[in-house]
Design a protein around this motif. Structure first.
Motif, PDB file in Angstrom:
ATOM      1  N   TRP A 138     -20.817  13.184  46.242  1.00 39.67           N
ATOM      2  CA  TRP A 138     -20.246  12.863  44.939  1.00 39.67           C
ATOM      3  C   TRP A 138     -19.133  13.839  44.581  1.00 39.67           C
ATOM      4  CZ3 TRP A 138     -20.325  16.588  41.213  1.00 39.67           C
ATOM      5  CH2 TRP A 138     -21.287  17.605  41.330  1.00 39.67           C
ATOM      6  N   ARG A 139     -18.333  13.391  43.624  1.00 40.80           N
ATOM      7  CA  ARG A 139     -17.258  14.216  43.070  1.00 40.80           C
ATOM      8  C   ARG A 139     -17.120  13.869  41.595  1.00 40.80           C
ATOM      9  NH1 ARG A 139     -10.838  13.172  43.847  1.00 40.80           N
ATOM     10  NH2 ARG A 139     -10.071  14.947  42.646  1.00 40.80           N
ATOM     11  N   LEU A 140     -16.806  14.873  40.775  1.00 40.03           N
ATOM     12  CA  LEU A 140     -16.568  14.661  39.343  1.00 40.03           C
ATOM     13  C   LEU A 140     -15.138  15.017  39.009  1.00 40.03           C
ATOM     14  CD1 LEU A 140     -17.313  14.288  36.307  1.00 40.03           C
ATOM     15  CD2 LEU A 140     -18.065  16.681  36.320  1.00 40.03           C
ATOM     16  N   VAL A 167      -9.727  19.148  34.529  1.00 41.38           N
ATOM     17  CA  VAL A 167      -8.307  18.873  34.281  1.00 41.38           C
ATOM     18  C   VAL A 167      -8.021  18.941  32.782  1.00 41.38           C
ATOM     19  CG1 VAL A 167      -6.382  17.293  34.711  1.00 41.38           C
ATOM     20  CG2 VAL A 167      -8.323  17.357  36.298  1.00 41.38           C
ATOM     21  N   PRO A 168      -7.814  20.140  32.220  1.00 35.96           N
ATOM     22  CA  PRO A 168      -7.391  20.221  30.817  1.00 35.96           C
ATOM     23  C   PRO A 168      -5.968  19.669  30.676  1.00 35.96           C
ATOM     24  CG  PRO A 168      -8.238  22.331  31.631  1.00 35.96           C
ATOM     25  CD  PRO A 168      -7.981  21.466  32.812  1.00 35.96           C
ATOM     26  N   GLN A 169      -5.765  18.790  29.722  1.00 37.86           N
ATOM     27  CA  GLN A 169      -4.472  18.133  29.591  1.00 37.86           C
ATOM     28  C   GLN A 169      -3.351  19.116  29.290  1.00 37.86           C
ATOM     29  OE1 GLN A 169      -4.531  14.753  26.963  1.00 37.86           O
ATOM     30  NE2 GLN A 169      -2.321  14.453  27.029  1.00 37.86           N
ATOM     31  N   ASP A 170      -3.623  20.160  28.489  1.00 36.57           N
ATOM     32  CA  ASP A 170      -2.562  21.101  28.148  1.00 36.57           C
ATOM     33  C   ASP A 170      -2.161  21.982  29.327  1.00 36.57           C
ATOM     34  OD1 ASP A 170      -4.948  22.508  28.169  1.00 36.57           O
ATOM     35  OD2 ASP A 170      -4.348  23.857  26.543  1.00 36.57           O
ATOM     36  N   GLU A 171      -2.989  22.018  30.380  1.00 32.92           N
ATOM     37  CA  GLU A 171      -2.670  22.804  31.565  1.00 32.92           C
ATOM     38  C   GLU A 171      -2.133  21.950  32.715  1.00 32.92           C
ATOM     39  OE1 GLU A 171      -5.991  25.130  32.872  1.00 32.92           O
ATOM     40  OE2 GLU A 171      -6.576  25.672  30.826  1.00 32.92           O
ATOM     41  N   ARG A 172      -2.720  20.742  32.889  1.00 32.72           N
ATOM     42  CA  ARG A 172      -2.425  19.957  34.091  1.00 32.72           C
ATOM     43  C   ARG A 172      -2.007  18.526  33.821  1.00 32.72           C
ATOM     44  NH1 ARG A 172      -7.249  20.380  38.210  1.00 32.72           N
ATOM     45  NH2 ARG A 172      -5.799  18.965  39.262  1.00 32.72           N
ATOM     46  N   GLY A 173      -1.947  18.130  32.563  1.00 36.99           N
ATOM     47  CA  GLY A 173      -1.576  16.760  32.251  1.00 36.99           C
ATOM     48  C   GLY A 173      -2.756  15.813  32.347  1.00 36.99           C
ATOM     49  N   LEU A 174      -2.472  14.526  32.493  1.00 38.61           N
ATOM     50  CA  LEU A 174      -3.511  13.504  32.524  1.00 38.61           C
ATOM     51  C   LEU A 174      -4.209  13.456  33.882  1.00 38.61           C
ATOM     52  CD1 LEU A 174      -1.616  10.607  30.707  1.00 38.61           C
ATOM     53  CD2 LEU A 174      -3.320  12.157  29.725  1.00 38.61           C
ATOM     54  N   LEU A 175      -5.390  12.866  33.896  1.00 39.85           N
ATOM     55  CA  LEU A 175      -6.135  12.701  35.141  1.00 39.85           C
ATOM     56  C   LEU A 175      -5.348  11.825  36.117  1.00 39.85           C
ATOM     57  CD1 LEU A 175      -9.700  11.945  33.724  1.00 39.85           C
ATOM     58  CD2 LEU A 175      -8.856  14.121  34.622  1.00 39.85           C
ATOM     59  N   ASP A 176      -5.346  12.211  37.389  1.00 40.76           N
ATOM     60  CA  ASP A 176      -4.708  11.402  38.434  1.00 40.76           C
ATOM     61  C   ASP A 176      -5.763  10.428  38.968  1.00 40.76           C
ATOM     62  OD1 ASP A 176      -3.385  10.287  40.569  1.00 40.76           O
ATOM     63  OD2 ASP A 176      -2.540  12.179  41.281  1.00 40.76           O
ATOM     64  N   LEU A 177      -5.898   9.322  38.288  1.00 34.62           N
ATOM     65  CA  LEU A 177      -6.934   8.350  38.644  1.00 34.62           C
ATOM     66  C   LEU A 177      -6.654   7.695  39.986  1.00 34.62           C
ATOM     67  CD1 LEU A 177      -7.449   6.648  35.168  1.00 34.62           C
ATOM     68  CD2 LEU A 177      -8.683   8.587  36.147  1.00 34.62           C
ATOM     69  N   ASP A 178      -5.388   7.425  40.267  1.00 35.73           N
ATOM     70  CA  ASP A 178      -5.049   6.765  41.528  1.00 35.73           C
ATOM     71  C   ASP A 178      -5.447   7.630  42.716  1.00 35.73           C
ATOM     72  OD1 ASP A 178      -3.925   4.463  40.331  1.00 35.73           O
ATOM     73  OD2 ASP A 178      -2.050   5.534  39.981  1.00 35.73           O
ATOM     74  N   ALA A 182      -8.329   6.739  45.439  1.00 38.39           N
ATOM     75  CA  ALA A 182      -7.910   6.634  46.837  1.00 38.39           C
ATOM     76  C   ALA A 182      -8.745   7.535  47.731  1.00 38.39           C
ATOM     77  CB  ALA A 182      -6.429   6.987  46.968  1.00 38.39           C
ATOM     78  N   SER A 183      -9.220   8.657  47.183  1.00 36.48           N
ATOM     79  CA  SER A 183     -10.017   9.593  47.976  1.00 36.48           C
ATOM     80  C   SER A 183     -11.471   9.143  48.122  1.00 36.48           C
ATOM     81  CB  SER A 183      -9.984  10.978  47.331  1.00 36.48           C
ATOM     82  OG  SER A 183     -10.707  10.986  46.108  1.00 36.48           O
ATOM     83  N   ASP A 186     -14.909   3.782  48.868  1.00 38.36           N
ATOM     84  CA  ASP A 186     -16.155   3.021  48.924  1.00 38.36           C
ATOM     85  C   ASP A 186     -17.227   3.609  48.019  1.00 38.36           C
ATOM     86  OD1 ASP A 186     -16.415   5.320  50.366  1.00 38.36           O
ATOM     87  OD2 ASP A 186     -17.463   4.408  52.065  1.00 38.36           O
ATOM     88  N   ALA A 187     -16.834   4.414  47.052  1.00 43.72           N
ATOM     89  CA  ALA A 187     -17.801   5.063  46.172  1.00 43.72           C
ATOM     90  C   ALA A 187     -18.163   4.162  44.993  1.00 43.72           C
ATOM     91  CB  ALA A 187     -17.243   6.387  45.651  1.00 43.72           C
ATOM     92  N   ALA A 188     -19.381   4.332  44.493  1.00 43.84           N
ATOM     93  CA  ALA A 188     -19.753   3.753  43.205  1.00 43.84           C
ATOM     94  C   ALA A 188     -19.123   4.620  42.129  1.00 43.84           C
ATOM     95  CB  ALA A 188     -21.263   3.728  43.048  1.00 43.84           C
ATOM     96  N   VAL A 189     -18.405   3.999  41.195  1.00 42.58           N
ATOM     97  CA  VAL A 189     -17.626   4.743  40.200  1.00 42.58           C
ATOM     98  C   VAL A 189     -18.308   4.641  38.842  1.00 42.58           C
ATOM     99  CG1 VAL A 189     -15.373   5.029  39.117  1.00 42.58           C
ATOM    100  CG2 VAL A 189     -15.533   4.220  41.494  1.00 42.58           C
TER     101      VAL A 189
END
Length: 312
Positions: A138-140, A167-178, A182-183, A186-189
């Motif tokens: 798993w990954r969070l 991923v704090p938005q003020d440090e790194r911006g929005l989450l890179d969902l794509d 992609a990583s 085949d995972a359950a999300v």
């Protein structure tokens, strides 16, 4: 006719414990020291905070610890009063609890991708422990406005290391969902957070692979029309106008129905459908459950035709 029942009990909170800026953890115990109800990751409870103040909170503690239930609550000063009430508790008050109930259950899978935004981390925390105990990969991916506003960050990083990406938005911006998806093709999300995050995940994920929990209702812009409902148990036929819910019409007729959020997010008012096609507008049922059409949330959902027969 009696309304369907579910577990209700009095609970006593300890003083709220600060977890992050604007977020407290509330630990609830039985007033007589008895065991608290069993639950599984993804479950939530209703807290009855006043006569017209009922709020749903995800459980975020350890399901194996039956001595307490724990929830985390974000203070929303511009909200409807529930979070302000909770943040103002001093410990020792008597509250009423309903549930637990679970419409966000963690299904067995060899690998998971968990995505949380802000206070949406709360139902995810026990899921991580369950996935770890099951030996799953798993990954969070966990985003928030600032690091200081994100609950459980240090706890999760110390327990799970780099499998937790903060991923704090003020440090790194929005989450890179794509990139995250992609990583883990085949995972359950499993995802919980604000509506823009959930909508973005729905756009990106194939049907059946994504499991969501919403804290607020999806915007309902679909047109509404009047229809009839037959209540099979009580032998009544009622007209539901375009501007009213099935729930309100049924309650006005004197037929008791359990309900809580009245916006299609908690699942309390789930009702059996004996005939007719529901127009599902809730945020609870899965695609398969919607397709089956044998239950519906009568606080928001309507009729796709002119008549429904309900098990009421």
């Amino acid at each position: 006719m009696s309304v369907a029942t579910e577990l209700e009990l009095d609970v006593v909170p300890a003083a709220p414990e600060r977890l992050a800026d604007g977020v407290v953890r509330l630990t609830l115990r039985h007033p007589a020291g008895a065991e608290m109800p069993a639950w599984a990751p993804g479950a939530h409870v209703d807290l009855v905070l006043g006569p017209d103040l009922v709020r749903q909170y995800s459980l975020c503690g350890d399901p194996a610890d039956r001595s307490v239930l724990q929830v985390a609550v974000l203070h929303e000063p511009a909200g409807r009063g529930g979070s302000t009430f909770v943040h103002g508790l001093t410990g020792g008050e008597r509250l009423r609890l309903r549930g637990p109930r679970n419409h966000f259950a963690l299904e067995p899978a060899p690998r998971y991708l968990f995505v949380a935004g802000g206070i949406g981390i709360t139902p995810i925390v026990p899921m991580l422990a369950a996935a770890e105990a099951a030996g799953a990969e798993w990954r969070l991916l966990y985003g928030g406005r600032t690091r200081a506003s994100m609950a459980f960050v240090e706890e999760l990083r110390s327990m799970y290391g780099d499998r937790v990406e903060v991923v704090p938005q003020d440090e790194r911006g929005l989450l890179d969902l794509d990139a995250a998806l992609a990583s883990a093709p085949d995972a359950a999300v499993y995802c919980c957070g604000p509506e823009p995050l959930l909508a973005a995940m729905e756009q990106r994920c194939a049907p059946g692979s994504l499991h969501l929990e919403r804290f607020t209702a999806k915007p309902d812009t679909e047109p509404k029309a009047a229809f009839e409902v037959e209540l099979a148990q009580s032998g009544r036929t009622l007209v539901v106008p375009a501007d009213r819910s099935i729930l309100s019409v049924v309650e006005e007729s004197g037929v008791p129905v359990l309900s809580s959020c009245q916006e299609g997010t908690c699942g309390t008012c789930e009702t059996g459908v004996l005939d007719g096609v529901p127009d599902h507008r809730d945020a609870v049922l899965t695609a398969a459950e919607r397709e089956a059409g044998d239950v519906m949330m009568i606080c928001v959902s309507r009729c796709a035709g002119s008549r429904l027969v309900l098990d009421l």
